[in-house]
Write a protein that holds these residues in place. Sequence first.
Motif, PDB file in Angstrom:
ATOM      1  N   ILE A  19       0.837  -1.206   0.000  1.00 39.44           N
ATOM      2  CA  ILE A  19       0.000   0.000   0.000  1.00 39.44           C
ATOM      3  C   ILE A  19       0.871   1.255   0.000  1.00 39.44           C
ATOM      4  N   THR A  20       1.953   1.236   0.781  1.00 40.65           N
ATOM      5  CA  THR A  20       2.886   2.370   0.786  1.00 40.65           C
ATOM      6  C   THR A  20       3.513   2.548  -0.590  1.00 40.65           C
ATOM      7  N   LEU A  21       3.866   1.441  -1.230  1.00 43.96           N
ATOM      8  CA  LEU A  21       4.453   1.497  -2.571  1.00 43.96           C
ATOM      9  C   LEU A  21       3.456   2.093  -3.564  1.00 43.96           C
ATOM     10  N   SER A  22       2.186   1.781  -3.422  1.00 48.87           N
ATOM     11  CA  SER A  22       1.176   2.310  -4.347  1.00 48.87           C
ATOM     12  C   SER A  22       1.147   3.835  -4.306  1.00 48.87           C
ATOM     13  N   LYS A  23       1.328   4.417  -3.129  1.00 46.34           N
ATOM     14  CA  LYS A  23       1.333   5.878  -2.998  1.00 46.34           C
ATOM     15  C   LYS A  23       2.552   6.481  -3.682  1.00 46.34           C
ATOM     16  N   THR A  24       3.681   5.763  -3.612  1.00 44.17           N
ATOM     17  CA  THR A  24       4.901   6.239  -4.270  1.00 44.17           C
ATOM     18  C   THR A  24       4.770   6.156  -5.781  1.00 44.17           C
TER      19      THR A  24
END
Length: 548
Positions: A346-351
């Motif tokens: 999920i954090t990667l999706s924001k990046t």
Amino acid sequence: MDASAAQDFHSRTFSIKLWPPSASTRTMLVEKMTKNLSSESIFSRKYGLLSKEEAYENAKRIEDECFIAASEHFQKEPDGDGSSAVQFYARETSKLMLEVLKRGPERKEHGEVVAVDRPVKPTETVFDISGGSRAFIDAEEARELLSPLTEQGNSYKKICLSNRSFGIDAAHVAAPILASLKGQLTEVNLSDFIPGRPEDEALEVMKIFSSALEGCVLRYLNLSDNALGEKGVRAFGALLKSQNSLEELYLMNDGISEAAAKAVCELIPSTDKLKILHFHNNMTGDEGAIAISEVLKHSPLLEDFRCSSTRVASEGGIELAKALGTCTRLKKLDIRDNIFGVDAGITLSKTLEKLVNITEIYISYLNLEDEGAIAIANALKQSVPFLEVLDIAGNEITTKAAPALAECIAVKKSLRTLILSENELKDEGAVLIGRALEEGHTQLKELDVSINMLRRVGARCLAQAVSNKPDFKLLNINGNAISDEGIDEVKEILKNGSNSVDVLGPLDENDVEEEGENGEEEEGEGGAAEEGEGELESKLQHLKVEQD
């Protein structure tokens, strides 16, 4: 003070090193020798006058031979400042010059002086010994292998010494040669250059090479496949500390642990110009990933980041994902085969929403599950307009995430490669993916939906989607449960399209019996199999699947 401590002491104090001479000094000496050999003298009146061309050839040969001999002498002299080597160098050049003068110019049978026609060699900038057999080399072999680097006026800027095993003696031969090239080298590849050496010897060899290359202004440095660990990284400390202009750094398969990753972060003074950073196949872990994240935060020009197979879990994955947000020029991201989990996904999706220039994404085997996959698919749908490669295999993705994936894929018209293998998309997911790919996507070359519990309907749908792609090369639907009838239909669809059946990958792991067994069980439970297939057939009608 022992020998190693003394060596370290000398390296840290201010002293004048007389050896090796710089490339410009060596060139100047050749010029002076050429002038002396081709000038009128008592020897020329007695033995004949050399032409400038012949004088140059002899001067160059003399200097090359004396430089190598003096370098060997330098390794043995007690004082270590090079004064003895300089005296040896001067004495030997004078002796060989006298031999040439007494021999006189070469003559033809009729007595006239031979005109030396010195061919102009094409300028070579790459020196590479990696193509030979992988073997231990001693001092004599090193001298022979590296002899082209000692030639006056050479233009080598890139050297590759990998696939050979340098011992301490060979390293001492290489050191002065490499040191003499400091002013011209821009790329150095020392990957796999100490295989099979005991740790103590390997570390000493690394230190010798590091010291010899310290101060080179490199754009490319490859230290992969050397089982460095923290000790090895620090053995290259002198070289790493002197690098402020690196554009490419490779530390793959180096045993980069948490401590080693921190050492890399500590030793390299600047990564402002870094464009490629590869850490593949290390044991970095979460703490190591956090250290690497600091490098990423100071690498604004990074275009290619690889941190695959590095044992990074959720905590490290989250920090890497956040740090990548500063790398807005990133074009290729490869972090596959780690254990990120849903939260890191999920954090990667924001990046990913910020990385608008990215064209290749490899995020397979990260334990993303449906939640992580959906978050990433939704992010990519709204950004990354030029995506060419998406590898999201092995993430436990089910039919729940298939709609989000399909919507994302539908708008990625530049896709060349789509890897969805080893998930649980089943026929329902395959229908949606096929629908997403059917219109446009003319650049698609590879579609991999192997090991996804597909049966006849899903396989047919995928075949129909790619059957008329002009550049398509491979449809992989292996490892599923497609009936013989379904396989025949897939082949017929491909045959009737613009592509031949040759684009169909191997089917050696397709389990025909599994579909039959499942079909019998489902029929026994009230014909659910027939109803399910009927529903999928209905969806296929919307896809305008036509069979001849």
